[in-house]
Design a protein around this motif. Sequence first.
Motif, PDB file in Angstrom:
ATOM      1  N   THR A   5       0.900  -0.983   0.090  1.00  0.00           N
ATOM      2  CA  THR A   5      -0.059  -0.059  -0.025  1.00  0.00           C
ATOM      3  C   THR A   5       0.811   1.092  -0.032  1.00  0.00           C
ATOM      4  O   THR A   5       1.786   1.359   0.729  1.00  0.00           O
ATOM      5  CB  THR A   5      -0.893   0.168   1.198  1.00  0.00           C
ATOM      6  N   ASP A 199      -3.299  -3.320  -1.808  1.00  0.00           N
ATOM      7  CA  ASP A 199      -3.917  -2.317  -2.824  1.00  0.00           C
ATOM      8  C   ASP A 199      -3.056  -2.323  -4.066  1.00  0.00           C
ATOM      9  O   ASP A 199      -3.711  -2.280  -5.236  1.00  0.00           O
ATOM     10  CB  ASP A 199      -3.719  -0.784  -2.279  1.00  0.00           C
ATOM     11  N   ARG A 284      -3.075  -1.280  -9.841  1.00  0.00           N
ATOM     12  CA  ARG A 284      -3.767  -0.873  -8.820  1.00  0.00           C
ATOM     13  C   ARG A 284      -4.769  -2.181  -8.561  1.00  0.00           C
ATOM     14  O   ARG A 284      -5.609  -2.738  -9.690  1.00  0.00           O
ATOM     15  CB  ARG A 284      -4.590   0.293  -9.175  1.00  0.00           C
ATOM     16  N   GLN A 285      -4.970  -2.586  -7.544  1.00  0.00           N
ATOM     17  CA  GLN A 285      -6.141  -3.931  -7.273  1.00  0.00           C
ATOM     18  C   GLN A 285      -7.128  -3.432  -6.708  1.00  0.00           C
ATOM     19  O   GLN A 285      -8.181  -3.949  -7.025  1.00  0.00           O
ATOM     20  CB  GLN A 285      -5.161  -4.523  -6.026  1.00  0.00           C
ATOM     21  N   GLN A 286      -7.054  -2.276  -6.052  1.00  0.00           N
ATOM     22  CA  GLN A 286      -8.441  -1.477  -5.360  1.00  0.00           C
ATOM     23  C   GLN A 286      -8.278  -0.135  -5.104  1.00  0.00           C
ATOM     24  O   GLN A 286      -7.215   0.476  -5.060  1.00  0.00           O
ATOM     25  CB  GLN A 286      -8.983  -2.049  -4.144  1.00  0.00           C
ATOM     26  N   ASN A 288      -7.760   3.371  -3.952  1.00  0.00           N
ATOM     27  CA  ASN A 288      -6.834   4.136  -2.650  1.00  0.00           C
ATOM     28  C   ASN A 288      -7.106   5.649  -3.023  1.00  0.00           C
ATOM     29  O   ASN A 288      -6.311   6.201  -3.735  1.00  0.00           O
ATOM     30  CB  ASN A 288      -5.619   3.575  -2.458  1.00  0.00           C
TER      31      ASN A 288
END
Length: 295
Positions: A5, A199, A284-286, A288
Amino acid sequence: MFEFTLGPVALCAPGPAAGQDEHEGLPPDLHEVIGTAGDKFRDAFTRICLYLVLGGGGEAPSEPERTDEAPARTDDTIVIGTEYGNTAALAGLQRAAAEKGRLLSAQYFPNATSSSASAFVNIRTGATGRSMTINAGTLTPVVALWQALSTLHQERSDVGRLLIGDVYAPEAVADAALDAPDATCRDGVTHAFVRKGADLTAEFAFGAADEPHEGALRTVRRIGATDTDGATATDTSPLAFEERNSAFATRAFLDLVHSLAPAERAVLECHAPDGRHATVTVTRQQANSTSGRSL
């Protein structure tokens, strides 16, 4: 592949005094934030590193409160990526020694080594994790990020503090010109937190070309998400950085990482004049929403 992150990102650029010993553009509250202890052995690079990690510019650090007397102990890792580090302090003390007609000796500058900025930061922040100074020339930002994320991956720290950049002594400007005479030397340091999380993912690639590299030393670009047919939705034109200091390309890259939508990628490519190259691709995974700042 590393998962992580990305926390706040800050840039302090005191220029335009590149290659000069005096830096009139330093933050006005610099000494209020960092104090003056040990200042004899601290050059502008070290002071800026301390200023950023101590939350200078009005934003408090996102770590437990620390004081000069009793800093909180953490397992933070400190990674400083710099080509010239504390050489301004070294060069200044050597010039002074020469002017006084005495031989150079380590006794005149015991704390002014090229990696002393890392020691100052560790002491002031109470960090007990790994401490390192990375010098990989123009590839430094990719190598420094790889080291910071490796430490998180190996469970040696929960937080990595990444400091990347340079503040140039006159000798450093002359040295940089030997390798890349057309590259400008603008002073600046970027600071960022990397933490354990999922993230983002980062992939690294290193290599070398048979021919010397011509063109920008570093480029930053965004690659859009891939659709169901395997086609890329967007692939922006690379933003080129011709200057020697990697702080500015690093800041642009990390800002781009913060702005990524899910499945989008940010790519930082670094090229040394001799053909060596390094690339980091962050996906990017999710979402932020953490944002950076400039000083």
